[in-house]
Design an enzyme around this catalytic site. Structure first.
Site, PDB file in Angstrom:
ATOM      1  CG  ASP A  75      -0.230  -0.288   2.541  1.00  0.00           C
ATOM      2  OD1 ASP A  75       1.004  -0.385   2.544  1.00  0.00           O
ATOM      3  OD2 ASP A  75      -0.917  -0.410   3.567  1.00  0.00           O
ATOM      4  CG  ASN A 150      -8.480  -0.891  12.209  1.00  0.00           C
ATOM      5  OD1 ASN A 150      -7.495  -1.499  11.784  1.00  0.00           O
ATOM      6  ND2 ASN A 150      -9.062   0.080  11.531  1.00  0.00           N
ATOM      7  CG  HIS A 152      -5.567  -1.564   8.987  1.00  0.00           C
ATOM      8  ND1 HIS A 152      -5.703  -0.301   9.529  1.00  0.00           N
ATOM      9  CD2 HIS A 152      -4.232  -1.771   8.879  1.00  0.00           C
ATOM     10  CE1 HIS A 152      -4.503   0.217   9.734  1.00  0.00           C
ATOM     11  NE2 HIS A 152      -3.597  -0.655   9.347  1.00  0.00           N
ATOM     12  CD  GLU A 157      -8.742   1.424   7.911  1.00  0.00           C
ATOM     13  OE1 GLU A 157      -8.629   0.493   8.730  1.00  0.00           O
ATOM     14  OE2 GLU A 157      -8.198   2.531   8.065  1.00  0.00           O
TER      15      GLU A 157
END
Ligand code: GLP
Length: 255
Positions: A75, A150, A152, A157
């Site tokens: 990414d 979280n 990800h 996400e």
């Protein structure tokens, strides 16, 4: 279904990083010697830094032809200049590519490395081209993956579909906040990113997931009790991959 497996637990971050580097190096040597080529899927963030450090030391002692090593990243922030010290391009340059080229001159990072282009004028075209690039390379041999607090992976996400491909995404506020530690202030963190999709990541032949420190213990705990992958936790799709290993340290382990 998720498979039943246990994570490899290491005493500390350094041991985890050293072990992960040995795995990557063994696969790389085998790939280059048997197939004449190796595609390493790279992650950024604090977690893989130790792996890259150990990998460079290991490769410095080997006389390996790295002209057929390719790296492809998960990414990149969007938009961001490559020259920005917080870009993932810059991270790779300083943590892997330049130090590797310094110990092995057969590695030419200008032509052998790929990160989604945070400077692209047309993000959708860039994402489609990135998918094509991965395909043209014959896919990723081993993908290193870190996990966000979280859950990800890359910048996928919670809520990201399991079959998602490389695309533009909007970051959750918890991710912007977690990553603001690298930027001068929270306002400077880009709110979007280009990321390989979960479907793209799952096509890697092998996946090596790294997690270190107390902050990752709750999300790992949530993973271990799952019976089925869930869109609420993107990392849970990794559990369905036939060749996945989790390397974690004691701090990230839950009691
Ligand atoms: C970022 C990256 C992820 C990375 C995650 C965890 O948001 N996009 O690829 O896994 O952060 O980072 P860290 O390793 O610093 O905890």
């Amino acid at each position: 279904m998720v498979q039943s497996f246990s994570p490899h637990v290491f005493a500390d971050y350094d041991q985890l990083s050293a072990a992960a580097a040995r795995v990557v190096m063994e696969k790389m040597v085998m790939g280059i010697e048997t197939k004449g080529k190796f595609v390493l899927g790279c992650a950024t963030g604090s977690t893989p830094e130790g792996l890259y450090k150990h990998l460079i030391s290991l490769l410095a002692k080997q006389d390996l032809d790295l002209s057929r090593l390719y790296t492809v990243n998960l990414d990149e922030y969007f938009p961001i200049k490559r020259s920005d010290p917080q870009s993932y391009y810059h991270f790779m340059l300083t943590h892997l590519w330049q130090p590797l080229a310094a110990v092995n001159s057969s590695f030419d990072y200008q032509s052998q490395t790929f990160v989604p282009n945070g400077e692209a004028t047309d993000a959708d075209t860039e994402c489609r081209a990135y998918e094509e690039k991965i395909k043209a390379m014959g896919g990723v041999d081993i993908q290193i993956v870190g996990i966000g607090v979280n859950g990800h992976i890359g910048f996928n996400e919670p809520g990201s579909p399991a079959d998602s491909r490389t695309r533009t995404v909007t970051l959750e506020s918890s991710t912007v906040e977690a990553n603001s530690r690298f930027f001068g202030s929270i306002d400077q963190v880009p709110k979007q990113a280009l990321t390989m999709g979960i479907g793209t990541i799952l096509e890697a032949k092998e996946i090596l997931v790294l997690a270190s420190g107390k902050a990752k213990a709750p999300i790992l705990k949530a993973l271990w009790v799952l019976e089925e992958p869930t869109v609420a936790i993107p990392a849970s799709w990794l559990l369905s991959h036939p060749q996945v290993s989790f390397f974690i340290d004691r701090e990230a382990q839950t009691e």
